[in-house]
Design a protein around this motif. Sequence first.
Motif, PDB file in Angstrom:
ATOM      1  N   LEU A 187      62.527 -27.719  21.531  1.00  0.00           N
ATOM      2  CA  LEU A 187      63.367 -28.285  22.585  1.00  0.00           C
ATOM      3  C   LEU A 187      64.262 -27.223  23.215  1.00  0.00           C
ATOM      4  CD1 LEU A 187      63.959 -31.032  23.900  1.00  0.00           C
ATOM      5  CD2 LEU A 187      65.757 -31.363  22.189  1.00  0.00           C
ATOM      6  N   THR A 188      64.600 -26.168  22.450  1.00  0.00           N
ATOM      7  CA  THR A 188      65.441 -25.106  22.996  1.00  0.00           C
ATOM      8  C   THR A 188      64.727 -24.307  24.085  1.00  0.00           C
ATOM      9  OG1 THR A 188      64.721 -23.504  21.323  1.00  0.00           O
ATOM     10  CG2 THR A 188      66.650 -24.835  20.804  1.00  0.00           C
ATOM     11  N   ALA A 189      63.411 -24.426  24.166  1.00  0.00           N
ATOM     12  CA  ALA A 189      62.657 -23.613  25.109  1.00  0.00           C
ATOM     13  C   ALA A 189      62.880 -24.012  26.568  1.00  0.00           C
ATOM     14  CB  ALA A 189      61.162 -23.687  24.788  1.00  0.00           C
ATOM     15  N   VAL A 190      63.450 -25.178  26.806  1.00  0.00           N
ATOM     16  CA  VAL A 190      63.617 -25.630  28.183  1.00  0.00           C
ATOM     17  C   VAL A 190      64.960 -25.212  28.788  1.00  0.00           C
ATOM     18  CG1 VAL A 190      62.039 -27.563  27.883  1.00  0.00           C
ATOM     19  CG2 VAL A 190      64.475 -27.888  27.416  1.00  0.00           C
ATOM     20  N   GLU A 191      65.827 -24.612  27.969  1.00  0.00           N
ATOM     21  CA  GLU A 191      67.115 -24.138  28.467  1.00  0.00           C
ATOM     22  C   GLU A 191      67.458 -22.826  27.762  1.00  0.00           C
ATOM     23  OE1 GLU A 191      69.053 -25.235  30.773  1.00  0.00           O
ATOM     24  OE2 GLU A 191      68.112 -27.175  31.213  1.00  0.00           O
ATOM     25  N   PRO A 192      68.137 -21.892  28.457  1.00  0.00           N
ATOM     26  CA  PRO A 192      68.566 -20.668  27.770  1.00  0.00           C
ATOM     27  C   PRO A 192      69.642 -20.974  26.740  1.00  0.00           C
ATOM     28  CG  PRO A 192      69.509 -20.770  29.976  1.00  0.00           C
ATOM     29  CD  PRO A 192      68.531 -21.901  29.875  1.00  0.00           C
ATOM     30  N   HIS A 193      69.616 -20.225  25.642  1.00  0.00           N
ATOM     31  CA  HIS A 193      70.598 -20.392  24.577  1.00  0.00           C
ATOM     32  C   HIS A 193      71.121 -19.026  24.159  1.00  0.00           C
ATOM     33  CE1 HIS A 193      69.011 -24.442  24.303  1.00  0.00           C
ATOM     34  NE2 HIS A 193      69.931 -24.751  23.410  1.00  0.00           N
ATOM     35  N   ALA A 194      72.426 -18.838  24.212  1.00  0.00           N
ATOM     36  CA  ALA A 194      73.015 -17.578  23.775  1.00  0.00           C
ATOM     37  C   ALA A 194      72.689 -17.337  22.303  1.00  0.00           C
ATOM     38  CB  ALA A 194      74.529 -17.606  23.973  1.00  0.00           C
ATOM     39  N   GLY A 195      72.279 -16.141  21.994  1.00  0.00           N
ATOM     40  CA  GLY A 195      71.975 -15.778  20.616  1.00  0.00           C
ATOM     41  C   GLY A 195      70.576 -16.124  20.165  1.00  0.00           C
ATOM     42  N   LEU A 196      69.779 -16.725  21.063  1.00  0.00           N
ATOM     43  CA  LEU A 196      68.401 -17.101  20.713  1.00  0.00           C
ATOM     44  C   LEU A 196      67.386 -16.514  21.690  1.00  0.00           C
ATOM     45  CD1 LEU A 196      68.796 -20.916  19.863  1.00  0.00           C
ATOM     46  CD2 LEU A 196      68.878 -18.988  18.297  1.00  0.00           C
ATOM     47  N   GLY A 197      67.736 -15.402  22.310  1.00  0.00           N
ATOM     48  CA  GLY A 197      66.923 -14.880  23.399  1.00  0.00           C
ATOM     49  C   GLY A 197      65.459 -14.694  23.063  1.00  0.00           C
ATOM     50  N   ALA A 198      65.159 -14.021  21.952  1.00  0.00           N
ATOM     51  CA  ALA A 198      63.765 -13.747  21.598  1.00  0.00           C
ATOM     52  C   ALA A 198      63.019 -15.041  21.284  1.00  0.00           C
ATOM     53  CB  ALA A 198      63.702 -12.785  20.413  1.00  0.00           C
ATOM     54  N   TYR A 199      63.628 -15.887  20.491  1.00  0.00           N
ATOM     55  CA  TYR A 199      62.984 -17.141  20.096  1.00  0.00           C
ATOM     56  C   TYR A 199      62.688 -18.014  21.314  1.00  0.00           C
ATOM     57  CZ  TYR A 199      62.502 -21.756  17.913  1.00  0.00           C
ATOM     58  OH  TYR A 199      62.060 -22.999  17.528  1.00  0.00           O
ATOM     59  N   VAL A 200      63.688 -18.222  22.143  1.00  0.00           N
ATOM     60  CA  VAL A 200      63.530 -19.100  23.305  1.00  0.00           C
ATOM     61  C   VAL A 200      62.518 -18.537  24.289  1.00  0.00           C
ATOM     62  CG1 VAL A 200      64.724 -20.027  25.311  1.00  0.00           C
ATOM     63  CG2 VAL A 200      65.792 -20.157  23.077  1.00  0.00           C
ATOM     64  N   THR A 201      62.547 -17.234  24.482  1.00  0.00           N
ATOM     65  CA  THR A 201      61.618 -16.598  25.425  1.00  0.00           C
ATOM     66  C   THR A 201      60.171 -16.881  25.062  1.00  0.00           C
ATOM     67  OG1 THR A 201      63.151 -14.838  26.022  1.00  0.00           O
ATOM     68  CG2 THR A 201      60.804 -14.377  26.300  1.00  0.00           C
ATOM     69  N   PHE A 202      59.831 -16.716  23.798  1.00  0.00           N
ATOM     70  CA  PHE A 202      58.426 -16.857  23.408  1.00  0.00           C
ATOM     71  C   PHE A 202      58.017 -18.313  23.220  1.00  0.00           C
ATOM     72  CE2 PHE A 202      59.437 -12.444  22.180  1.00  0.00           C
ATOM     73  CZ  PHE A 202      58.591 -11.826  23.096  1.00  0.00           C
ATOM     74  N   LYS A 203      58.959 -19.186  22.902  1.00  0.00           N
ATOM     75  CA  LYS A 203      58.637 -20.610  22.882  1.00  0.00           C
ATOM     76  C   LYS A 203      58.410 -21.127  24.303  1.00  0.00           C
ATOM     77  CE  LYS A 203      58.642 -21.983  18.547  1.00  0.00           C
ATOM     78  NZ  LYS A 203      57.382 -22.454  17.902  1.00  0.00           N
ATOM     79  N   ALA A 204      59.178 -20.619  25.258  1.00  0.00           N
ATOM     80  CA  ALA A 204      58.965 -20.997  26.654  1.00  0.00           C
ATOM     81  C   ALA A 204      57.614 -20.479  27.151  1.00  0.00           C
ATOM     82  CB  ALA A 204      60.096 -20.454  27.525  1.00  0.00           C
ATOM     83  N   ALA A 205      57.269 -19.265  26.762  1.00  0.00           N
ATOM     84  CA  ALA A 205      55.979 -18.694  27.150  1.00  0.00           C
ATOM     85  C   ALA A 205      54.828 -19.473  26.527  1.00  0.00           C
ATOM     86  CB  ALA A 205      55.914 -17.225  26.734  1.00  0.00           C
TER      87      ALA A 205
END
Length: 229
Positions: free
Chosen positions: A134-152
């Motif tokens: 669920l974090t992949a649909v919005e940017p989250h401070a401190g989760l840049g790498a995780y969110v980036t690749f889940k969004a991809a």
Amino acid sequence: MSERVVFITGAKGGLGSFITKGFLATGAVVVGASRSISQQDFPLPNFVALPVDFTKSAAVTSAVNSIADRYRRLDVLVHVVGAFAGGKSVAETDDATWEQMCDLNLTSAFYTLRATIPHLRKSGAGRIVAIGSLTAVEPHAGLGAYVTFKAALAMLVRTVALENKDAGLTANVVLPGTMDTPANRKAMPNANFSEWLQPGEVADLVLWLCDERAGHITGTTVPIDGASS
């Protein structure tokens, strides 16, 4: 669903075990894969354990080919493999963390999709479900790498949906919120567990998306979260 062959990656994890048990209960042949897995993890006659390192292209290809050779078909892929790392800003993120998040959350999915799609297309009603976040649909401070690749990952699977609609092959991404797993309880012992999502609810959604009657649903990202605060 009892005649279908189902391939589940990350089959013995906190969520994967619920998904695996759900498919086993339908009577389908379930090939469950993880870096370390054995028949004793799910001691049922319709379960097959397949140890695989999903960060290695050749290992993934060999595993998928072994399924196709044995059963002469593949109907469902549920890709659960992934990993979490957070707590650092983009400026503080080291190479090892970036590469790990890429390998486990995106590259593993690419290798698996590339190897399974030719077989899934032959099913006539093939199903792909990937587990995102669920974090992949919005940017989250401190989760840049995780969110980036889940969004991809979500974009990769949606592209697969477009490319394979002609074969009746659907591809969707489930985006769970924080799940009530032993690993999450250990990592966040002071959290309110009652607000977390139950893994069984995510498994039910995955099984529904993989049902032969869900052929009209493809290319979607499906958010699912726990109780509201």
